[in-house]
Design a protein around this motif. Structure first.
Motif, PDB file in Angstrom:
ATOM      1  N   GLN A  12     123.648  37.089   2.075  1.00 42.46           N
ATOM      2  CA  GLN A  12     123.224  36.450   0.835  1.00 42.46           C
ATOM      3  C   GLN A  12     124.046  37.047  -0.308  1.00 42.46           C
ATOM      4  OE1 GLN A  12     118.892  36.016   0.233  1.00 42.46           O
ATOM      5  NE2 GLN A  12     118.707  37.283   2.067  1.00 42.46           N
ATOM      6  N   VAL A  13     124.508  36.198  -1.213  1.00 45.29           N
ATOM      7  CA  VAL A  13     125.302  36.667  -2.339  1.00 45.29           C
ATOM      8  C   VAL A  13     124.641  36.231  -3.634  1.00 45.29           C
ATOM      9  CG1 VAL A  13     127.546  36.589  -3.476  1.00 45.29           C
ATOM     10  CG2 VAL A  13     127.420  36.514  -0.990  1.00 45.29           C
ATOM     11  N   SER A  14     124.418  37.185  -4.505  1.00 44.21           N
ATOM     12  CA  SER A  14     123.976  36.948  -5.871  1.00 44.21           C
ATOM     13  C   SER A  14     124.933  37.781  -6.704  1.00 44.21           C
ATOM     14  CB  SER A  14     122.526  37.400  -6.055  1.00 44.21           C
ATOM     15  OG  SER A  14     122.108  37.183  -7.375  1.00 44.21           O
ATOM     16  N   GLU A  15     126.095  37.187  -6.988  1.00 39.95           N
ATOM     17  CA  GLU A  15     127.210  37.959  -7.532  1.00 39.95           C
ATOM     18  C   GLU A  15     126.788  38.840  -8.678  1.00 39.95           C
ATOM     19  OE1 GLU A  15     131.097  36.392  -7.841  1.00 39.95           O
ATOM     20  OE2 GLU A  15     130.636  34.754  -6.490  1.00 39.95           O
ATOM     21  N   PRO A  16     127.240  40.094  -8.658  1.00 41.77           N
ATOM     22  CA  PRO A  16     128.198  40.680  -7.724  1.00 41.77           C
ATOM     23  C   PRO A  16     127.546  41.337  -6.510  1.00 41.77           C
ATOM     24  CG  PRO A  16     127.800  42.239  -9.463  1.00 41.77           C
ATOM     25  CD  PRO A  16     126.942  41.027  -9.763  1.00 41.77           C
ATOM     26  N   ASN A  17     126.227  41.177  -6.327  1.00 43.37           N
ATOM     27  CA  ASN A  17     125.525  41.866  -5.242  1.00 43.37           C
ATOM     28  C   ASN A  17     125.524  41.074  -3.938  1.00 43.37           C
ATOM     29  OD1 ASN A  17     124.815  43.991  -6.984  1.00 43.37           O
ATOM     30  ND2 ASN A  17     123.062  42.848  -7.725  1.00 43.37           N
ATOM     31  N   TYR A  19     123.555  40.917  -0.060  1.00 45.81           N
ATOM     32  CA  TYR A  19     122.365  41.296   0.688  1.00 45.81           C
ATOM     33  C   TYR A  19     122.491  40.788   2.120  1.00 45.81           C
ATOM     34  CZ  TYR A  19     120.585  41.852  -4.044  1.00 45.81           C
ATOM     35  OH  TYR A  19     120.431  42.226  -5.346  1.00 45.81           O
ATOM     36  N   SER A  20     121.823  41.469   3.044  1.00 42.94           N
ATOM     37  CA  SER A  20     121.792  41.003   4.429  1.00 42.94           C
ATOM     38  C   SER A  20     120.861  39.803   4.526  1.00 42.94           C
ATOM     39  CB  SER A  20     121.296  42.117   5.355  1.00 42.94           C
ATOM     40  OG  SER A  20     119.926  42.371   5.103  1.00 42.94           O
ATOM     41  N   ARG A  21     120.816  39.178   5.687  1.00 47.16           N
ATOM     42  CA  ARG A  21     119.926  38.035   5.905  1.00 47.16           C
ATOM     43  C   ARG A  21     118.471  38.427   5.655  1.00 47.16           C
ATOM     44  NH1 ARG A  21     120.597  34.676  11.214  1.00 47.16           N
ATOM     45  NH2 ARG A  21     121.224  36.717  11.905  1.00 47.16           N
ATOM     46  N   SER A  22     118.099  39.682   5.976  1.00 41.67           N
ATOM     47  CA  SER A  22     116.719  40.134   5.798  1.00 41.67           C
ATOM     48  C   SER A  22     116.397  40.502   4.352  1.00 41.67           C
ATOM     49  CB  SER A  22     116.439  41.335   6.701  1.00 41.67           C
ATOM     50  OG  SER A  22     117.221  42.443   6.286  1.00 41.67           O
ATOM     51  N   GLY A  23     117.411  40.533   3.484  1.00 44.91           N
ATOM     52  CA  GLY A  23     117.204  40.853   2.077  1.00 44.91           C
ATOM     53  C   GLY A  23     117.532  42.282   1.705  1.00 44.91           C
ATOM     54  N   THR A  24     118.012  43.076   2.660  1.00 48.49           N
ATOM     55  CA  THR A  24     118.402  44.457   2.391  1.00 48.49           C
ATOM     56  C   THR A  24     119.687  44.483   1.562  1.00 48.49           C
ATOM     57  OG1 THR A  24     117.463  45.149   4.490  1.00 48.49           O
ATOM     58  CG2 THR A  24     119.023  46.660   3.463  1.00 48.49           C
ATOM     59  N   PRO A  90     123.878  46.288   7.415  1.00 50.89           N
ATOM     60  CA  PRO A  90     122.504  46.064   7.890  1.00 50.89           C
ATOM     61  C   PRO A  90     122.242  44.589   8.128  1.00 50.89           C
ATOM     62  CG  PRO A  90     122.517  46.622   5.550  1.00 50.89           C
ATOM     63  CD  PRO A  90     123.938  46.756   6.052  1.00 50.89           C
ATOM     64  N   ASP A  91     121.304  44.290   9.013  1.00 55.88           N
ATOM     65  CA  ASP A  91     120.961  42.883   9.282  1.00 55.88           C
ATOM     66  C   ASP A  91     119.628  42.523   8.696  1.00 55.88           C
ATOM     67  OD1 ASP A  91     121.239  40.337  10.190  1.00 55.88           O
ATOM     68  OD2 ASP A  91     120.603  40.771  12.214  1.00 55.88           O
TER      69      ASP A  91
END
Length: 91
Positions: A12-17, A19-24, A90-91
């Motif tokens: 998951q991308v919320s630029e510039p961050n 995240y893994s699929r689980s939200g980590t 991380p997943d």
């Protein structure tokens, strides 16, 4: 922006961050590279893929912090044949 690892795991991308699929929280995008919370190189963005390239691993980013976010039901993508290794994220 949609990103996948070399082996097709969605990120998951919320630029510039990132995240893994689980939200980590995985790290932060800087240019075409992703750096972890400790500033360590995690991977290089090539198109819509993130790959680990030992030639880029000497680069260092700034340490960052971000809260986790909700997980995602994104499906895996196809495995890519681009040069580099599957990043250790991380997943």
């Amino acid at each position: 922006m949609s990103l996948y690892t070399k082996n097709g795991r969605p990120l998951q991308v919320s630029e510039p961050n990132v995240y893994s699929r689980s939200g980590t929280y995985v790290g932060r995008i800087s240019g075409n590279k992703i750096y972890g919370a400790n500033g360590r190189y995690l991977g290089t963005i090539v198109g819509d893929r993130v790959v680990y390239r030992s030639t880029d691993s000497a680069s260092i980013g700034s340490p960052t912090v971000s809260a986790a976010r909700a997980g995602s039901a994104m499906a895996n993508g196809a495995v890519s044949a681009i040069w580099g290794d599957e990043p250790s994220l991380p997943d």
